[in-house]
Design a protein around this motif. Sequence first.
Motif, short mmCIF file in Angstrom:
data_model
loop_
_atom_site.label_atom_id
_atom_site.label_comp_id
_atom_site.label_asym_id
_atom_site.label_seq_id
_atom_site.Cartn_x
_atom_site.Cartn_y
_atom_site.Cartn_z
N UNK A 140 -4.84 -1.02 4.18
CA UNK A 140 -3.50 -1.60 4.27
C UNK A 140 -3.57 -3.13 4.25
N UNK A 141 -4.63 -3.69 4.83
CA UNK A 141 -4.83 -5.14 4.77
C UNK A 141 -5.01 -5.60 3.33
N UNK A 157 -1.12 4.61 0.89
CA UNK A 157 -1.54 3.41 1.60
C UNK A 157 -0.58 2.26 1.33
N UNK A 158 -0.14 2.13 0.08
CA UNK A 158 0.83 1.08 -0.26
C UNK A 158 2.10 1.31 0.54
N UNK A 179 7.23 -6.55 -8.30
CA UNK A 179 7.61 -6.02 -9.62
C UNK A 179 6.86 -4.75 -10.00
N UNK A 180 5.66 -4.56 -9.47
CA UNK A 180 4.88 -3.39 -9.86
C UNK A 180 5.38 -2.13 -9.16
N UNK A 181 5.45 -1.02 -9.88
CA UNK A 181 5.74 0.25 -9.22
C UNK A 181 4.59 0.58 -8.26
N UNK A 182 4.86 1.39 -7.24
CA UNK A 182 3.86 1.72 -6.22
C UNK A 182 2.57 2.24 -6.85
#
Length: 70
Positions: A31-32, A63-64, A47-50
């Motif tokens: 996560x960090x 995690x994202x 802007x990026x999808x997950x």
Amino acid sequence: ATVADQQSVPAMLSGALPRIRARLPTLAAAEQRVARFLIEEPAEGVRLPVKQLAARIGVSDATVIRAVQA
């Protein structure tokens, strides 16, 4: 993206970045990595999808999601 869209990204994150930095030490290692990416590349991060963000960082989609909900 339009110029207006590009200019709004820092504004969208201006409140979130200090919270991300403050929570960084409490996050799990993966996560960090998500948090550091968002701090270092905020325009790209929003802007990026997950799925693409996860692949780029080398973590799972979950995690994202956990990192941004923390």
